[in-house]
Design an enzyme around this catalytic site. Structure first.
Site, PDB file in Angstrom:
ATOM      1  N   GLU A   1      -7.815 -15.775 -18.889  1.00 10.12           N
ATOM      2  CA  GLU A   1      -6.756 -15.989 -19.880  1.00 10.12           C
ATOM      3  C   GLU A   1      -7.312 -16.933 -20.929  1.00 10.12           C
ATOM      4  OE1 GLU A   1      -4.204 -14.307 -20.095  1.00 10.12           O
ATOM      5  OE2 GLU A   1      -4.278 -13.323 -18.151  1.00 10.12           O
TER       6      GLU A   1
ATOM      7  N   GLY B   1      -8.440 -20.864 -20.276  1.00 15.06           N
ATOM      8  CA  GLY B   1      -9.128 -21.803 -21.154  1.00 15.06           C
ATOM      9  C   GLY B   1      -9.716 -21.104 -22.358  1.00 15.06           C
ATOM     10  N   SER B   2     -10.803 -21.649 -22.854  1.00 18.02           N
ATOM     11  CA  SER B   2     -11.402 -21.140 -24.084  1.00 18.02           C
ATOM     12  C   SER B   2     -12.306 -19.950 -23.823  1.00 18.02           C
ATOM     13  CB  SER B   2     -12.218 -22.250 -24.759  1.00 18.02           C
ATOM     14  OG  SER B   2     -13.376 -22.552 -23.982  1.00 18.02           O
TER      15      SER B   2
ATOM     16  N   PHE C   1      -5.832 -28.020 -19.599  1.00 17.51           N
ATOM     17  CA  PHE C   1      -5.082 -29.265 -19.797  1.00 17.51           C
ATOM     18  C   PHE C   1      -3.698 -28.991 -20.350  1.00 17.51           C
ATOM     19  CE2 PHE C   1      -6.949 -28.892 -24.102  1.00 17.51           C
ATOM     20  CZ  PHE C   1      -5.845 -29.155 -24.886  1.00 17.51           C
ATOM     21  N   ASN C   2      -3.563 -27.960 -21.189  1.00 20.25           N
ATOM     22  CA  ASN C   2      -2.234 -27.651 -21.717  1.00 20.25           C
ATOM     23  C   ASN C   2      -1.493 -26.850 -20.654  1.00 20.25           C
ATOM     24  OD1 ASN C   2      -3.987 -25.362 -22.150  1.00 20.25           O
ATOM     25  ND2 ASN C   2      -2.346 -24.442 -23.334  1.00 20.25           N
TER      26      ASN C   2
ATOM     27  N   GLU D   1      -9.542 -20.049 -33.317  1.00 18.81           N
ATOM     28  CA  GLU D   1      -8.248 -20.546 -32.855  1.00 18.81           C
ATOM     29  C   GLU D   1      -8.113 -22.025 -33.201  1.00 18.81           C
ATOM     30  OE1 GLU D   1      -5.679 -20.693 -28.687  1.00 18.81           O
ATOM     31  OE2 GLU D   1      -7.858 -20.628 -28.618  1.00 18.81           O
TER      32      GLU D   1
ATOM     33  N   CYS E   1      -1.528 -21.447 -25.845  1.00 11.17           N
ATOM     34  CA  CYS E   1      -2.414 -20.315 -26.122  1.00 11.17           C
ATOM     35  C   CYS E   1      -1.740 -19.180 -26.876  1.00 11.17           C
ATOM     36  CB  CYS E   1      -3.007 -19.793 -24.816  1.00 11.17           C
ATOM     37  SG  CYS E   1      -1.777 -19.376 -23.563  1.00 11.17           S
TER      38      CYS E   1
END
Length: 459
Positions: free
Chosen positions: A211, A189-190, A115-116, A335, A245
């Protein structure tokens, strides 16, 4: 057969014609991507802002950064496609043999975006995959419905589905896509979801680039330009409202300059966003109320020295500084992914390095120092994906630098030539003169033949 399987079959059939391996096809697809961005630039700006309020500079990065990387890739692609000569043993070279490495595309690539950076972090990998000669299926983020809807509309207008297609939706759609034998998967993402992606890829032995995030340190030693460091780190931790990130996750400051750093960091918050960040057009909102609630739960109000406010209804978390923070505090467990900057102190650099290395490996690390010995020691001793010295975040936008994580912050690289290499297989070729004898490899084996085999190890 479901529609996703049909789409994948169509892309695989198209790839098998070898059309995607030509320079002309790759340049043509990149030109289409650039055209889509340029001809709909204002609409892209509007949809990103509609999904969550962003500063105009962030909107510009979303669109202009992909355009910049397209131009770089186009200017270099012809050279990247040339076979790379490889050395062969001396006796083979004397007999006319040669070696070469060709970069070969994998095939159909599934790209799952976050989303970011809903444009930037989806199209950067797409540009990488296309330049490498792969077809692409783009999975947009369910959390950015306006941007996803725009891509749903525009991608079919600019690309044939066998070359580049787009899929929207949430967990159900991703689950179905991950069941299919894609030739490559690129996920941003996460770490939690990254593990799910990796397990799914293992079913088909599909290579991946992951990533992922990381709790990124910014180390400030006693020789640093404190005012400069504070402003850059505060900006890095709060741009995109910290939903980036590579943002600094915490400031790790030598105790002798900690109070000065806190003072300058508080000053930087006001210089950047004024006394009312909530209504400042240059300050971004949080993606949704759920993330606001999560972030608010991380803020220890007893340690707030700036900010600390939040509103789920307005998707707002103030730019927040926490001091003093200890490694045992909740905020340091993972994070943050929001505009909160914990400030820790250290007295001994070796101990600081040990503390950082005992945590999961970060995606980025930043060093603020004017002492070359300290700087070199930190860069050599710490394991991280990428970073900077006396700068934060900006390395991601330098197209000649690889971007990627290590350990729990990811695997594989992209951007520019490094991305091209990640999304291609190095296909090795040994070229023999026609009719060249290899009698020493055939049985029956004699001492002379065995002795001849030793030549294989002389270059």
């Amino acid at each position: 057969m479901n529609k996703y399987q049909e789409l994948l079959n169509r892309q695989k059939s198209y790839f098998n014609t070898s059309i995607t391996k030509s320079l002309e096809w790759r340049i043509g697809q990149l030109d289409r991507m650039a055209g889509m961005l340029k001809e709909n630039m204002n609409e892209f700006y509007q949809t990103v802002s509609q999904d969550f309020k962003t500063a105009i500079s962030e909107q510009v990065f979303e669109v202009n950064a992909p355009l910049g990387i397209i131009e770089l890739v186009k200017s270099e692609l012809k050279n990247w496609l040339k076979p790379i000569p490889a050395a062969v043993p001396k006796f083979l070279a004397d007999a006319g043999y040669s070696g070469a490495i060709q970069r070969d595309p994998f095939g159909s690539t599934l790209i799952i975006g976050p989303f970011n950076g809903p444009i930037l972090l989806l199209l950067y990998p797409a540009i990488t995959a296309i330049s490498a000669g792969n077809t692409v299926v783009l999975k947009t983020s369910v959390d950015t419905p306006a941007t996803s809807a725009l891509l749903d509309k525009l991608i079919p207008q600019y690309f044939e589905p066998e070359a580049v297609a787009v899929v929207s939706g949430g967990v159900e759609e991703v689950t179905e896509l991950l069941k299919l034998p894609f030739d490559f998967i690129f996920f941003t993402g996460s770490a939690r979801v990254g593990k799910i992606i990796l397990r799914a890829a293992a079913e088909h032995l599909t290579p991946v680039v992951l990533e992922l995030g990381g709790h990124n340190p910014a180390v400030i030693d006693e020789t640093a330009d404190i005012a400069d460091a504070a402003k850059k780190i505060v900006w890095g931790a709060t741009t995109w409202a910290g939903q980036f990130c590579a943002s600094p996750g915490y400031a790790y400051v030598h105790e002798s300059v900690a109070e000065e750093f806190v003072k300058e960091a508080k000053k930087a918050v006001v210089e950047l966003y004024g006394d009312d960040p909530k209504n400042n057009p240059d300050y971004s909102s949080i993606i949704n109320a759920g993330h606001v609630k999560r972030l608010a739960g991380l803020i220890d109000q007893s340690k707030v020295v700036a900010g600390g406010e939040s509103s789920e209804a307005e998707r707002y978390v103030a730019p927040t500084l926490l001091y003093p923070v200890a490694w045992e505090d909740k905020i340091m467990e993972d994070e943050i992914f929001g505009p909160i900057l914990p400030i820790l102190t250290y007295t001994n650099l070796d101990k600081a390095i040990s503390n950082i290395n005992n945590a999961p490996k970060p995606l980025a690390t930043y060093v603020f120092s004017t002492d070359k010995t300290n700087t070199d020691k930190l860069l050599k001793s710490l394991s991280f994906g990428g970073g900077g010295v006396n700068i934060v975040n900006v390395q991601l936008f330098v197209a000649t630098l690889p971007f990627g994580g290590v350990g729990s912050s990811g695997m594989g690289n992209y951007v520019g030539k490094f991305g091209f290499d990640s999304l291609t297989n190095p296909k090795s070729i040994l070229i023999s003169p026609a009719g060249a004898a290899i009698d020493h490899l055939y049985p029956p084996y004699t001492m002379d033949k065995l002795q001849a085999l030793n030549n294989w190890f002389e270059y």
